[in-house]
Design an enzyme around this catalytic site. Structure first.
Site, PDB file in Angstrom:
ATOM      1  N   ASP A   1      53.943  37.853  43.760  1.00 20.49           N
ATOM      2  CA  ASP A   1      53.601  38.075  42.444  1.00 20.49           C
ATOM      3  C   ASP A   1      54.902  38.669  41.888  1.00 20.49           C
ATOM      4  OD1 ASP A   1      51.171  37.021  42.835  1.00 20.49           O
ATOM      5  OD2 ASP A   1      50.120  38.644  42.317  1.00 20.49           O
TER       6      ASP A   1
ATOM      7  N   ASP B   1      44.191  41.323  43.315  1.00 16.63           N
ATOM      8  CA  ASP B   1      44.637  40.120  42.714  1.00 16.63           C
ATOM      9  C   ASP B   1      43.586  39.086  42.470  1.00 16.63           C
ATOM     10  OD1 ASP B   1      46.840  38.437  41.910  1.00 16.63           O
ATOM     11  OD2 ASP B   1      46.379  37.154  43.881  1.00 16.63           O
TER      12      ASP B   1
ATOM     13  N   THR C   1      46.692  36.655  36.669  1.00 12.86           N
ATOM     14  CA  THR C   1      45.561  35.981  37.070  1.00 12.86           C
ATOM     15  C   THR C   1      44.406  36.557  37.004  1.00 12.86           C
ATOM     16  OG1 THR C   1      45.982  36.886  39.184  1.00 12.86           O
ATOM     17  CG2 THR C   1      46.902  34.810  38.901  1.00 12.86           C
ATOM     18  N   THR C   2      44.227  38.043  36.563  1.00 12.38           N
ATOM     19  CA  THR C   2      42.721  38.573  36.433  1.00 12.38           C
ATOM     20  C   THR C   2      42.927  38.729  34.840  1.00 12.38           C
ATOM     21  OG1 THR C   2      43.339  39.969  38.432  1.00 12.38           O
ATOM     22  CG2 THR C   2      41.412  40.834  36.590  1.00 12.38           C
TER      23      THR C   2
END
Length: 529
Positions: free
Chosen positions: A395, A57, A90-91
């Site tokens: 998530d 993550d 998020t990446t």
């Protein structure tokens, strides 16, 4: 002198600072780039306290990374912002920011002013979001299959992706369960969903509890019951022990008769408190932790057990609000306030032994008028699996929350980014001057997502991206990378979809950060006052 000497370039320092910022930020983007997508690699993090963390993550990796450069810290904050806004991607947002900065380097080399690049990029981001909204498909929250498909897409890139059959329905049901009105609600507070970790068993043993789970088993000191039907729950915040003086005084008793009198009074005092609880009709007692003096003693537990009450001790202050909302009880701060209207209710309160583990939990089920709260009991064989399962489930819940906020879906697998890149490239042909160059650079940067997905899956990225462009040019808007079969297929047919909010948020936040870095021309170190 001016003619024979070196010419002073006013913008040289700003150029050096800008280059330094771009290099530092790109280094952060490259660090997490390999963890993008279902075939992305995991990172093994060693924390300062010696603990180990395994995750792919982006927000978790960057949050625990020791970053010194101010520009690199901005990318860490960028990933946290995406985590708060959408919960997923998020990446993606960091990799996208790195690609945009790479494009900025090429534009700066052409002599385009940083402010012009920033303005054009902001316009390009708005245009990109407009294109995404145009190709998105509306979703109804009552359509469970669409919600499950979007959650499966999110979990496919996680360490616990193989457990998505169990975790996906839990994520969907837990978020929908705390909504006040499915049709009208436009926001969800995920703090209404409590994730309780219990070691032992496997992730497949994870369950959704419509009620409450307390991580500590009931007290057996006085030999009380371990289960209670038609429970009336009292939550007390006062101490069931002998009172103490405000100051730390010592009382010396030399007479046995006086000592007996003190013990008798203490016993009488505690018995009166326990009778007040019994009189209210309570048969389950939750006792809050106390700092000033003992919240309970063996004598009080003995009395409550003799009265047939199930007792759970050491309730954390932070859990009080959630317990009250779930069970419908009111915390009682003094014995005189203990009345029947302060009690919560549940059909069954029982100790449950965690198979594969060594401890018990107290489970409250059949709660009438359940407040808008849910509890998820997470299971895992070790701390690493439990920690990653909790992050992955959070998530997944954020994905459902994104669909509550903005009820549209788009294709995953790099399909959306490729479509936007193609449309922006076409739009740039209508523009003139620097805007045209900047829009083309922005469009090229978006292709980093499908390129990286293909690269991490062991495919030939240039061939894959070329095939993607071809299919999108033919009008197949859902064409994306199928990493399982190693080819380009229609993502809608594969049910690989994601919320619109995740992509629009990633593009806007990444562009804002890049534009901010573009406008920086000096780094000032402030001395301590």
């Amino acid at each position: 002198m001016a003619g024979s000497g070196d010419t002073f370039h006013d913008g040289s320092k700003g150029k050096d600072v800008r280059t330094s910022n771009i290099v530092a930020a790109k280094a952060i983007a490259n660090a997490v780039r390999t963890s993008l997508g279902p075939r992305g690699m995991d990172k093994l993090l060693q924390l300062e306290n010696g603990e180990i963390l395994i995750s792919n993550d982006g927000a978790t990796i960057l949050k625990n990374m020791k970053v010194l450069h101010p520009a690199a810290k901005m990318l860490v904050d960028l990933s946290q912002s995406q985590d708060i806004e959408a919960g997923d991607g998020t990446t993606t947002v960091v990799v996208l920011a790195g690609a945009l900065l790479n494009s900025c380097s090429a534009l700066l080399a052409k002599g385009i002013h940083p402010t012009a690049i920033a303005n054009s990029f902001m316009n390009a981001a708005d245009k990109a979001c407009e294109i995404l909204e145009g190709i998105s498909k509306p979703v109804d929250l009552a359509d469970r299959e669409s919600l499950l498909s979007s959650v499966d897409t999110c979990l496919s890139s996680k360490v616990v992706g193989q457990n998505s059959e169990v975790l996906s329905p839990i994520a969907v049901d837990s978020v929908l369960g705390v909504l006040e009105d499915i049709e009208k609600s436009r926001s969800v507070d995920l703090r209404d969903i409590r994730l309780v970790q219990q070691m032992g068993g496997t992730v497949d043993d994870t369950e959704l509890v419509e009620g409450l789970v307390l991580t500590k088993g009931s007290s057996k000191t006085g030999g009380g019951p371990s289960s209670m039907n038609n429970a009336k729950v009292a939550l007390i915040q006062y101490c069931l022990s002998a009172p103490k003086t405000d100051m730390d005084n010592n009382v010396v008793v030399s007479d046995y008769a006086a000592m007996d009198r003190i013990l008798r009074e203490e016993r009488k005092y505690i018995l009166q408190q326990c009778k007040a609880i019994k009189k209210s009709g309570a048969n389950v007692v939750l006792i809050q932790k106390s700092i000033l003096r003992d919240a309970y003693n063996e004598l009080s537990l003995h009395f409550l057990a003799k009265m047939g009450m199930l007792v759970v001790t050491d309730i954390d202050r932070a859990d009080i609000e959630f317990i009250c909302r779930t069970l419908g009880c009111t915390p009682v701060a003094h014995p005189d306030q203990m009345t029947a209207d302060k009690l919560g209710s549940a059909e069954l309160v029982a100790d449950v032994f965690m198979e594969g583990g060594s401890n018990k939990v107290v489970k409250f089920t059949g709660v009438k008028n359940l407040g808008n709260t849910m509890t998820v009991l997470l299971r895992g064989s070790n701390e690493f699996v439990l920690g990653e399962a909790e992050r992955s489930l959070h998530d997944a819940q954020c994905v459902v929350r994104s669909l509550v906020k903005k009820r549209f879906l788009i294709a995953g697998g790099g399909a959306a980014e490729t479509e936007v890149s193609l449309k922006l490239m076409e739009y740039s042909n209508e523009l003139t001057g620097m805007d045209a160059y900047c829009f083309q650079a922005f469009a090229d940067a978006l292709e980093v997502i499908p390129y990286t997905l293909a690269e991490n899956a062991g495919m030939k990225p240039i061939e894959v991206v070329t095939e993607l462009r071809k299919q999108h040019a033919e009008g197949i808007t859902g064409a994306g990378i199928n990493v399982k079969k190693g080819k380009v297929t229609d993502m809608y047919a594969m049910n690989v979809v994601q919320p619109l909010l995740v992509s629009t948020s990633a593009i806007q936040l990444a562009t804002e950060t890049v534009c901010m870095l573009m406008k920086v021309d000096d780094l000032v170190i402030v001395a301590r006052a």
